[in-house]
Scaffold this motif. Structure first.
Motif, PDB file in Angstrom:
ATOM      1  N   LEU A 147       0.827  -1.211   0.000  1.00  0.00           N
ATOM      2  CA  LEU A 147       0.000   0.000   0.000  1.00  0.00           C
ATOM      3  C   LEU A 147       0.861   1.261   0.000  1.00  0.00           C
ATOM      4  CD1 LEU A 147      -2.847  -1.115   2.422  1.00  0.00           C
ATOM      5  CD2 LEU A 147      -2.901  -1.002  -0.074  1.00  0.00           C
ATOM      6  N   ARG A 148       1.949   1.244   0.716  1.00  0.00           N
ATOM      7  CA  ARG A 148       2.830   2.414   0.794  1.00  0.00           C
ATOM      8  C   ARG A 148       3.460   2.709  -0.576  1.00  0.00           C
ATOM      9  NH1 ARG A 148       5.309   1.324   5.239  1.00  0.00           N
ATOM     10  NH2 ARG A 148       6.761  -0.161   4.342  1.00  0.00           N
ATOM     11  N   ASN A 149       3.768   1.670  -1.334  1.00  0.00           N
ATOM     12  CA  ASN A 149       4.442   1.839  -2.624  1.00  0.00           C
ATOM     13  C   ASN A 149       3.489   2.015  -3.796  1.00  0.00           C
ATOM     14  OD1 ASN A 149       6.949   1.626  -1.375  1.00  0.00           O
ATOM     15  ND2 ASN A 149       6.971  -0.598  -1.564  1.00  0.00           N
ATOM     16  N   HIS A 150       2.241   2.356  -3.522  1.00  0.00           N
ATOM     17  CA  HIS A 150       1.254   2.518  -4.585  1.00  0.00           C
ATOM     18  C   HIS A 150       0.598   3.888  -4.472  1.00  0.00           C
ATOM     19  CE1 HIS A 150      -2.740   1.925  -6.515  1.00  0.00           C
ATOM     20  NE2 HIS A 150      -1.962   1.387  -7.424  1.00  0.00           N
ATOM     21  N   ASP A 151       0.785   4.710  -5.508  1.00  0.00           N
ATOM     22  CA  ASP A 151       0.178   6.041  -5.498  1.00  0.00           C
ATOM     23  C   ASP A 151      -1.333   5.957  -5.345  1.00  0.00           C
ATOM     24  OD1 ASP A 151       2.532   7.427  -5.752  1.00  0.00           O
ATOM     25  OD2 ASP A 151       2.414   7.589  -7.942  1.00  0.00           O
ATOM     26  N   GLY A 152      -1.847   6.727  -4.420  1.00  0.00           N
ATOM     27  CA  GLY A 152      -3.293   6.790  -4.217  1.00  0.00           C
ATOM     28  C   GLY A 152      -3.816   5.804  -3.202  1.00  0.00           C
ATOM     29  N   SER A 153      -3.002   4.853  -2.757  1.00  0.00           N
ATOM     30  CA  SER A 153      -3.436   3.897  -1.732  1.00  0.00           C
ATOM     31  C   SER A 153      -2.896   4.342  -0.382  1.00  0.00           C
ATOM     32  CB  SER A 153      -2.977   2.484  -2.063  1.00  0.00           C
ATOM     33  OG  SER A 153      -3.662   2.006  -3.197  1.00  0.00           O
ATOM     34  N   ARG A 154      -3.546   3.860   0.685  1.00  0.00           N
ATOM     35  CA  ARG A 154      -3.155   4.338   2.012  1.00  0.00           C
ATOM     36  C   ARG A 154      -3.506   3.317   3.082  1.00  0.00           C
ATOM     37  NH1 ARG A 154      -3.640   9.630   4.777  1.00  0.00           N
ATOM     38  NH2 ARG A 154      -2.350   9.221   6.603  1.00  0.00           N
ATOM     39  N   LEU A 155      -2.622   3.184   4.052  1.00  0.00           N
ATOM     40  CA  LEU A 155      -2.858   2.340   5.221  1.00  0.00           C
ATOM     41  C   LEU A 155      -3.093   3.257   6.415  1.00  0.00           C
ATOM     42  CD1 LEU A 155      -2.869  -0.377   6.719  1.00  0.00           C
ATOM     43  CD2 LEU A 155      -0.377  -0.189   6.881  1.00  0.00           C
ATOM     44  N   PHE A 156      -4.215   3.044   7.107  1.00  0.00           N
ATOM     45  CA  PHE A 156      -4.553   3.810   8.301  1.00  0.00           C
ATOM     46  C   PHE A 156      -4.475   2.864   9.499  1.00  0.00           C
ATOM     47  CE2 PHE A 156      -6.707   5.930   4.822  1.00  0.00           C
ATOM     48  CZ  PHE A 156      -6.446   7.267   5.057  1.00  0.00           C
ATOM     49  N   LEU A 157      -3.445   3.017  10.325  1.00  0.00           N
ATOM     50  CA  LEU A 157      -3.304   2.218  11.538  1.00  0.00           C
ATOM     51  C   LEU A 157      -3.757   3.037  12.733  1.00  0.00           C
ATOM     52  CD1 LEU A 157       0.144   0.538  10.829  1.00  0.00           C
ATOM     53  CD2 LEU A 157      -2.124  -0.498  10.649  1.00  0.00           C
ATOM     54  N   GLU A 158      -4.157   2.346  13.797  1.00  0.00           N
ATOM     55  CA  GLU A 158      -4.719   2.998  14.980  1.00  0.00           C
ATOM     56  C   GLU A 158      -5.865   3.908  14.561  1.00  0.00           C
ATOM     57  OE1 GLU A 158      -1.297   4.753  16.895  1.00  0.00           O
ATOM     58  OE2 GLU A 158      -0.743   2.831  17.772  1.00  0.00           O
ATOM     59  N   ALA A 159      -6.682   3.383  13.661  1.00  0.00           N
ATOM     60  CA  ALA A 159      -7.787   4.133  13.056  1.00  0.00           C
ATOM     61  C   ALA A 159      -9.098   3.434  13.367  1.00  0.00           C
ATOM     62  CB  ALA A 159      -7.577   4.248  11.553  1.00  0.00           C
ATOM     63  N   GLU A 160      -9.768   3.873  14.398  1.00  0.00           N
ATOM     64  CA  GLU A 160     -11.040   3.273  14.788  1.00  0.00           C
ATOM     65  C   GLU A 160     -12.167   3.809  13.917  1.00  0.00           C
ATOM     66  OE1 GLU A 160     -13.915   2.790  18.685  1.00  0.00           O
ATOM     67  OE2 GLU A 160     -11.848   3.459  18.949  1.00  0.00           O
ATOM     68  N   VAL A 161     -12.997   2.908  13.426  1.00  0.00           N
ATOM     69  CA  VAL A 161     -14.126   3.269  12.579  1.00  0.00           C
ATOM     70  C   VAL A 161     -15.323   3.605  13.463  1.00  0.00           C
ATOM     71  CG1 VAL A 161     -15.774   2.375  10.875  1.00  0.00           C
ATOM     72  CG2 VAL A 161     -13.327   1.889  10.635  1.00  0.00           C
ATOM     73  N   THR A 162     -15.941   4.770  13.210  1.00  0.00           N
ATOM     74  CA  THR A 162     -17.136   5.177  13.965  1.00  0.00           C
ATOM     75  C   THR A 162     -18.395   5.105  13.124  1.00  0.00           C
ATOM     76  OG1 THR A 162     -16.770   7.505  13.434  1.00  0.00           O
ATOM     77  CG2 THR A 162     -15.830   6.668  15.515  1.00  0.00           C
ATOM     78  N   GLU A 163     -18.238   5.079  11.812  1.00  0.00           N
ATOM     79  CA  GLU A 163     -19.388   4.993  10.912  1.00  0.00           C
ATOM     80  C   GLU A 163     -18.966   4.246   9.660  1.00  0.00           C
ATOM     81  OE1 GLU A 163     -21.993   8.077   8.225  1.00  0.00           O
ATOM     82  OE2 GLU A 163     -21.255   8.791  10.163  1.00  0.00           O
ATOM     83  N   LEU A 164     -19.844   3.356   9.192  1.00  0.00           N
ATOM     84  CA  LEU A 164     -19.537   2.563   8.009  1.00  0.00           C
ATOM     85  C   LEU A 164     -20.797   2.441   7.160  1.00  0.00           C
ATOM     86  CD1 LEU A 164     -17.340  -0.504   7.759  1.00  0.00           C
ATOM     87  CD2 LEU A 164     -19.647  -0.671   6.872  1.00  0.00           C
ATOM     88  N   ALA A 165     -20.678   2.741   5.878  1.00  0.00           N
ATOM     89  CA  ALA A 165     -21.782   2.591   4.928  1.00  0.00           C
ATOM     90  C   ALA A 165     -21.209   1.981   3.654  1.00  0.00           C
ATOM     91  CB  ALA A 165     -22.422   3.950   4.647  1.00  0.00           C
ATOM     92  N   SER A 166     -22.062   1.731   2.688  1.00  0.00           N
ATOM     93  CA  SER A 166     -21.615   1.067   1.460  1.00  0.00           C
ATOM     94  C   SER A 166     -20.679   1.929   0.618  1.00  0.00           C
ATOM     95  CB  SER A 166     -22.814   0.646   0.621  1.00  0.00           C
ATOM     96  OG  SER A 166     -23.539   1.798   0.202  1.00  0.00           O
ATOM     97  N   ASP A 167     -20.658   3.241   0.869  1.00  0.00           N
ATOM     98  CA  ASP A 167     -19.815   4.121   0.060  1.00  0.00           C
ATOM     99  C   ASP A 167     -18.863   5.006   0.866  1.00  0.00           C
ATOM    100  OD1 ASP A 167     -21.717   5.772   1.183  1.00  0.00           O
ATOM    101  OD2 ASP A 167     -22.101   6.886  -0.669  1.00  0.00           O
ATOM    102  N   HIS A 168     -18.852   4.851   2.180  1.00  0.00           N
ATOM    103  CA  HIS A 168     -17.919   5.659   2.972  1.00  0.00           C
ATOM    104  C   HIS A 168     -17.682   5.060   4.362  1.00  0.00           C
ATOM    105  CE1 HIS A 168     -21.597   7.297   4.782  1.00  0.00           C
ATOM    106  NE2 HIS A 168     -20.826   7.643   5.796  1.00  0.00           N
ATOM    107  N   VAL A 169     -16.567   5.513   4.942  1.00  0.00           N
ATOM    108  CA  VAL A 169     -16.182   5.118   6.294  1.00  0.00           C
ATOM    109  C   VAL A 169     -15.719   6.382   7.003  1.00  0.00           C
ATOM    110  CG1 VAL A 169     -14.438   3.841   7.627  1.00  0.00           C
ATOM    111  CG2 VAL A 169     -15.493   2.776   5.627  1.00  0.00           C
TER     112      VAL A 169
END
Length: 189
Positions: free
Chosen positions: A102-124
Motif C-alpha cells: 500500500l505504501r508503494n502505490h500512489d493513491g493507496s493508504r494504510l490507516f493504523l490505529e484508526a477506529e471506525v465510527t461509521e460505516l456505509a456502502s460508500d464511505h467510512v
C-alpha cells in the motif's frame, strides 16, 4: 475527505489478502485499509494447502514464511504422508508485505490505529473525523461486530509454537496427531 476505489475495514487476513489480490488484478485501483490496532494481522499463524489456492495467485507468495513439500497425519491405526505443499504465513510477514504494497502505490493508504465510527456502502468515518469515500467498502472486522448476516463459518486449529535448543529430526509438519489420548472428545494435537 479522501476518495478511493476500495476501502477495507479491519486489518486481518481477509483484508490483507483482498488488498494484495486487488493490487495484482487491478494495479491502478486505489485502496485504503483501516485497522484499529498499530499493526496488521494481530498475533496469528495461518497455514494453507497449496492445492486450495487457485491458479494465478502468485501475489500470495511474498506472504509465505515457510513451505513444506507435504505433511503428515497420525491416527491410532493409520499414519499417512500427504505429498501436497503446505505453507505458513505469520502476522509479522503479513504486516510487512501489505504495508509495503500500500505504501508503494500512489493513491493507496494504510490507516493504523484508526477506529471506525461509521460505516456505509460508500464511505467510512474514522474517530479522527476523516472520511474515506469509496466505490466499494468491505467490512472485514471479524466476528463479534455488527455485520450483514451471512451463512458462513470457519474452523480453528490451535497450535503451539516451540523454539528448540537443538535441531530436531521432523522434516514435515504433523498436521493432525490423533494418537494422543482423546478424553471426552475428538481433538488433534
Amino acid at each position: 475527505m479522501n476518495r478511493f476505489d476500495y476501502v477495507l475495514v479491519g486489518g486481518g487476513l481477509q483484508s490483507a489478502l483482498l488488498a494484495l489480490a486487488l493490487r495484482a488484478r487491478q494495479p491502478r485501483a486505489t485502496i485504503a485499509l483501516a485497522e484499529r490496532a498499530s499493526t496488521l494481522g494481530g498475533n496469528h499463524t495461518w497455514c494453507f494447502h497449496e492445492g486450495d489456492v487457485p491458479a494465478g495467485a502468485e501475489w500470495l507468495s511474498p506472504l509465505v514464511v515457510c513451505r513444506w513439500p507435504g505433511y503428515r497425519v497420525l491416527f491410532p491405526e493409520l499414519e499417512r504422508t500427504i505429498h501436497q505443499p503446505y505453507s505458513c504465513i505469520t502476522s509479522d510477514r503479513l504486516h510487512t508485505v501489505v504495508s509495503e504494497a500500500l505504501r508503494n502505490h500512489d493513491g493507496s493508504r494504510l490507516f493504523l490505529e484508526a477506529e471506525v465510527t461509521e460505516l456505509a456502502s460508500d464511505h467510512v468515518r474514522l474517530r479522527s473525523g476523516r472520511d474515506l469515500r469509496a466505490t466499494v467498502v468491505v467490512d472485514a472486522r471479524g466476528p463479534g461486530l455488527p455485520q450483514v448476516p451471512v451463512r458462513a463459518g470457519y474452523q480453528k486449529f490451535v497450535g503451539l509454537e516451540l523454539q528448540l535448543t537443538r535441531p530436531h529430526d521432523v522434516h514435515l509438519p504433523i498436521l493432525m496427531d490423533a494418537v494422543i489420548e482423546q478424553g471426552e472428545g475428538f481433538r488433534f494435537m
